[in-house]
Design a protein around this motif. Structure first.
Motif, mmCIF file in Angstrom:
data_model
loop_
_atom_site.group_PDB
_atom_site.id
_atom_site.type_symbol
_atom_site.label_atom_id
_atom_site.label_comp_id
_atom_site.label_asym_id
_atom_site.label_seq_id
_atom_site.Cartn_x
_atom_site.Cartn_y
_atom_site.Cartn_z
ATOM 1 N N SER A 290 5.015 -1.461 -13.732
ATOM 2 C CA SER A 290 4.842 -0.192 -14.451
ATOM 3 C C SER A 290 6.170 0.387 -14.924
ATOM 4 O O SER A 290 6.207 1.501 -15.442
ATOM 5 N N THR A 291 7.278 -0.349 -14.735
ATOM 6 C CA THR A 291 8.642 0.059 -15.131
ATOM 7 C C THR A 291 8.961 1.495 -14.694
ATOM 8 O O THR A 291 9.256 2.353 -15.525
ATOM 9 N N PRO A 292 8.930 1.762 -13.378
ATOM 10 C CA PRO A 292 9.230 3.110 -12.895
ATOM 11 C C PRO A 292 10.731 3.309 -12.701
ATOM 12 O O PRO A 292 11.523 2.363 -12.794
ATOM 13 N N ASN A 293 11.134 4.542 -12.409
ATOM 14 C CA ASN A 293 12.517 4.815 -12.032
ATOM 15 C C ASN A 293 12.825 4.264 -10.641
ATOM 16 O O ASN A 293 13.931 3.798 -10.381
ATOM 17 N N VAL A 294 11.824 4.333 -9.742
ATOM 18 C CA VAL A 294 11.969 3.812 -8.381
ATOM 19 C C VAL A 294 10.848 2.805 -8.144
ATOM 20 O O VAL A 294 9.670 3.156 -8.228
ATOM 21 N N ILE A 295 11.207 1.552 -7.856
ATOM 22 C CA ILE A 295 10.210 0.519 -7.598
ATOM 23 C C ILE A 295 9.768 0.603 -6.134
ATOM 24 O O ILE A 295 10.563 0.384 -5.221
ATOM 25 N N ALA A 296 8.508 0.928 -5.931
ATOM 26 C CA ALA A 296 7.954 1.053 -4.583
ATOM 27 C C ALA A 296 6.441 1.150 -4.698
ATOM 28 O O ALA A 296 5.910 1.424 -5.783
ATOM 29 N N THR A 297 5.752 0.905 -3.594
ATOM 30 C CA THR A 297 4.315 1.137 -3.577
ATOM 31 C C THR A 297 4.058 2.615 -3.848
ATOM 32 O O THR A 297 4.700 3.484 -3.251
ATOM 33 N N ARG A 298 3.149 2.904 -4.756
ATOM 34 C CA ARG A 298 2.879 4.299 -5.130
ATOM 35 C C ARG A 298 2.424 5.086 -3.906
ATOM 36 O O ARG A 298 1.409 4.765 -3.291
ATOM 37 N N PRO A 299 3.173 6.126 -3.493
ATOM 38 C CA PRO A 299 2.792 6.896 -2.304
ATOM 39 C C PRO A 299 1.475 7.640 -2.494
ATOM 40 O O PRO A 299 1.156 8.104 -3.586
ATOM 41 N N VAL A 300 0.712 7.736 -1.414
ATOM 42 C CA VAL A 300 -0.514 8.527 -1.432
ATOM 43 C C VAL A 300 -0.168 10.012 -1.430
ATOM 44 O O VAL A 300 -0.717 10.800 -2.187
ATOM 45 N N GLU A 301 0.762 10.389 -0.561
ATOM 46 C CA GLU A 301 1.202 11.779 -0.495
ATOM 47 C C GLU A 301 2.554 11.840 0.196
ATOM 48 O O GLU A 301 2.980 10.878 0.850
ATOM 49 N N ILE A 302 3.231 12.975 0.043
ATOM 50 C CA ILE A 302 4.521 13.198 0.687
ATOM 51 C C ILE A 302 4.305 14.108 1.891
ATOM 52 O O ILE A 302 3.655 15.152 1.793
ATOM 53 N N LEU A 303 4.884 13.718 3.025
ATOM 54 C CA LEU A 303 4.717 14.493 4.252
ATOM 55 C C LEU A 303 5.908 15.392 4.537
ATOM 56 O O LEU A 303 5.742 16.493 5.059
ATOM 57 N N ALA A 304 7.112 14.923 4.222
ATOM 58 C CA ALA A 304 8.322 15.697 4.503
ATOM 59 C C ALA A 304 9.450 15.132 3.658
ATOM 60 O O ALA A 304 9.326 14.049 3.068
ATOM 61 N N GLY A 305 10.557 15.869 3.597
ATOM 62 C CA GLY A 305 11.680 15.374 2.821
ATOM 63 C C GLY A 305 12.925 16.207 3.008
ATOM 64 O O GLY A 305 12.868 17.347 3.483
ATOM 65 N N PHE A 306 14.060 15.605 2.648
ATOM 66 C CA PHE A 306 15.315 16.344 2.671
ATOM 67 C C PHE A 306 16.204 15.813 1.553
ATOM 68 O O PHE A 306 15.997 14.717 1.022
ATOM 69 N N SER A 307 17.189 16.615 1.195
ATOM 70 C CA SER A 307 18.128 16.288 0.138
ATOM 71 C C SER A 307 19.484 15.983 0.764
ATOM 72 O O SER A 307 20.015 16.806 1.513
ATOM 73 N N ARG A 308 20.016 14.801 0.489
ATOM 74 C CA ARG A 308 21.289 14.385 1.100
ATOM 75 C C ARG A 308 22.387 14.349 0.040
ATOM 76 O O ARG A 308 22.245 13.725 -1.009
#
Length: 220
Positions: free
Chosen positions: A51-69
């Motif tokens: 699908s020529t994405p910016n980030v190649i990965a399995t499409r996430p179902v949802e995001i649970l948490a995150g941080f900015s480094r």
């Protein structure tokens, strides 16, 4: 197995994977996803290479948490809903620092992650804990890495589908083993429901006092 039989078995295996992904407690598992930010870029697509994405990965179902480094410093991210993101009136505000908010839109075949404020440089990376799907197998020679338990579950599930085609029994003990593995995966994938208020409005005030489980509010 003949080549035709092997190809049919691969199709059955991917049918098992699709069935798993339709069951939220079975097809999902937690993993980490890194999104390197680019100066001036507001959104980032995530998905398979086809699908020529910016980030190649399995499409996430949802995001649970995150941080900015940024450098050696991590700051938490606010996970916005569509309604939250719509309330941001100046979505093009740019900053050379840590992003404060992300909004995830689970499109198909690739999803979209929106960040705010917009980065001015490429010195920040967004780290996300996501719920992922089990990916389908492209060929018989695929080399894959699966979370604990999924390999055995796929083996038993595929064997249950193939056994009748070859006149072989799928015994009571096999069924019992399959159910044990499924139960273990579902227990591992389940997550507790939130008990706190969410949304941008919850960030703008400090809630103190007793929590009311009926109204999902706190009393001062």
């Amino acid at each position: 197995m003949t080549d035709v039989e092997a190809t049919d078995a691969l199709d059955d295996l991917n049918g098992v994977v699709e069935q798993a992904n339709n069951d939220k407690l079975l097809g999902n598992y937690q993993t980490d996803l890194l999104v390197p930010l680019v100066g001036g870029q507001t959104s980032y697509t995530i998905g398979p290479a086809s699908s020529t994405p910016n980030v190649i990965a399995t499409r996430p179902v949802e995001i649970l948490a995150g941080f900015s480094r940024r450098g050696n410093v991590d700051l938490p991210l606010f996970l916005a809903t569509k309604q939250d993101y719509n309330q941001v009136t100046q979505k093009t505000v740019s900053i050379a620092g840590w992003e404060a908010l992300v909004y995830y839109e689970a499109q198909f075949p690739k999803s979209v992650l929106y960040v705010y404020p917009v980065p001015q440089d490429a010195l920040t990376t967004v780290h996300l804990t996501v719920m992922n799907q089990v990916a389908a197998f492209a060929t018989l020679d695929d080399v894959v890495s699966l979370p604990p338990g999924y390999r055995m579950w796929l083996q038993y599930k595929l064997a249950m589908r193939l056994a009748p085609q070859y006149g072989m029994p799928f015994t009571v003990d096999m069924v019992s083993n399959l159910l044990d593995i499924e139960s273990s995966l579902k227990r591992n994938n389940v997550k507790p429901l939130p008990v706190a208020q969410t949304g941008l409005s919850a960030l703008s005030r400090i809630s103190q006092g007793a929590y009311n489980v009926y109204s999902d509010t706190t009393k001062a």
